[in-house]
Design an enzyme around this catalytic site. Structure first.
Site, PDB file in Angstrom:
ATOM      1  N   GLY A  11       0.788  -1.228   0.000  1.00 18.66           N
ATOM      2  CA  GLY A  11       0.000   0.000   0.000  1.00 18.66           C
ATOM      3  C   GLY A  11       0.818   1.276   0.000  1.00 18.66           C
ATOM      4  CB  SER A  12       4.369   2.115  -0.688  1.00 24.12           C
ATOM      5  OG  SER A  12       4.544   1.629  -1.996  1.00 24.12           O
ATOM      6  CG  HIS A 111       3.246  -2.767 -15.201  1.00 26.58           C
ATOM      7  ND1 HIS A 111       2.921  -4.013 -14.691  1.00 26.58           N
ATOM      8  CD2 HIS A 111       4.376  -2.939 -15.940  1.00 26.58           C
ATOM      9  CE1 HIS A 111       3.812  -4.896 -15.108  1.00 26.58           C
ATOM     10  NE2 HIS A 111       4.693  -4.277 -15.874  1.00 26.58           N
ATOM     11  CG  ASP A 147       0.385  -5.362 -16.902  1.00 28.27           C
ATOM     12  OD1 ASP A 147      -0.356  -4.737 -16.120  1.00 28.27           O
ATOM     13  OD2 ASP A 147       1.149  -6.266 -16.520  1.00 28.27           O
TER      14      ASP A 147
HETATM   15  C1  GRF Z   1       3.766  -1.383  -7.403  1.00 27.37           C
HETATM   16  O1  GRF Z   1       5.106  -1.610  -7.741  1.00 27.37           O
HETATM   17  C2  GRF Z   1       2.891  -1.374  -8.628  1.00 27.37           C
HETATM   18  O2  GRF Z   1       3.545  -0.922  -9.775  1.00 27.37           O
HETATM   19  C3  GRF Z   1       2.538  -2.840  -8.782  1.00 27.37           C
HETATM   20  O3  GRF Z   1       2.395  -3.312  -7.478  1.00 27.37           O
HETATM   21  C4  GRF Z   1       3.211  -2.548  -6.596  1.00 27.37           C
HETATM   22  C5  GRF Z   1       2.334  -2.096  -5.462  1.00 27.37           C
HETATM   23  O4  GRF Z   1       3.078  -1.575  -4.406  1.00 27.37           O
HETATM   24  N1  GRF Z   1       1.365  -2.988  -9.604  1.00 27.37           N
HETATM   25  P1  GRF Z   1       2.353  -0.941  -3.145  1.00 27.37           P
HETATM   26  O5  GRF Z   1       1.412  -2.001  -2.581  1.00 27.37           O
HETATM   27  O6  GRF Z   1       1.607   0.276  -3.586  1.00 27.37           O
HETATM   28  O7  GRF Z   1       3.447  -0.628  -2.182  1.00 27.37           O
END
Ligand code: GRF
Length: 195
Positions: A11-12, A111, A147
């Site tokens: 969830g960053s 992505h 994608d």
């Molecule tokens: C990100 O790298 C995004 O590109 C991919 O999943 C990851 C999610 O990271 N689809 P976070 O959960 O938002 O930290």
């Protein structure tokens, strides 16, 4: 513009969006809810600091799609928030045509590569092992193909010969944390045309 975020993991990116919103950087965009298919995912925990409703919804299976029986529940819960845009931020399930149609394909995904290079899982690792010198991240509209939807925006990241995989991951994630809130802001204020 009312935003609903779907995610499965850390969830960053949801946190980056919520921080931008709290700092007044999202213009007319407002996060109205977060949903996850993973009960104890961190993405649900972040929302507590931001006073945004966050809910687990049972996906009905362990596969990469939402179970047919559960789809109605997902659609019902998301629709209840009346979103203008759904943001997939690390959501590890493919949305069926059914779900996409319910929301008029107003769904974007983040992505971690410069699409069309390195679609699918482990995109950062694939770019690193291929020894490309520039990778990055992409925000695109979601369609039925993984994608493959129309690209909205991209941010480049250089891979230096001395970088290890961990550093490349950090750089790509840092680029994501800037790009996704910018795209949401620009969709909300009309700089980027919405659907
Ligand atoms: C990100 O790298 C995004 O590109 C991919 O999943 C990851 C999610 O990271 N689809 P976070 O959960 O938002 O930290």
């Amino acid at each position: 513009m009312r935003i609903v975020i779907l995610g499965s993991g850390t969830g960053s990116n949801a946190e980056a969006i919520l921080n931008s919103s709290a700092n007044g950087q999202l213009d007319k965009a407002e996060v109205v809810g977060i949903f996850s298919d993973v009960k104890d995912s961190n993405i649900l925990k972040h929302s507590k600091d931001f006073d945004v409703p966050a809910l687990y919804i049972d996906p009905g299976n362990k596969n990469s799609v939402i179970n047919r029986d559960q789809e109605k529940n997902w659609i019902y819960k998301i629709k209840a928030l009346n979103p203008d845009l759904i943001v997939l931020a690390g959501f590890m399930r493919i949305l069926s045509k059914n779900i996409l149609l319910e929301f008029d394909y107003r769904v974007i995904n983040l992505h971690p590569s410069l699409l069309p290079s390195f679609p699918g899982l482990h995109a950062i690792e694939k770019a690193f092992h291929k020894k490309v010198k520039i990778t990055g991240c992409t925000v695109h509209w979601v369609n039925e193909d993984i994608d493959e939807g129309e690209i909205i925006a991209q941010a480049p990241v250089r891979i230096m010969d001395s970088d290890d995989i961990e550093l490349v991951k950090q750089k790509v994630h840092a680029a994501e944390h800037m790009l996704l809130p910018w795209v949401i802001r620009d969709l909300a204020n009309g700089t980027i045309q919405s659907r």
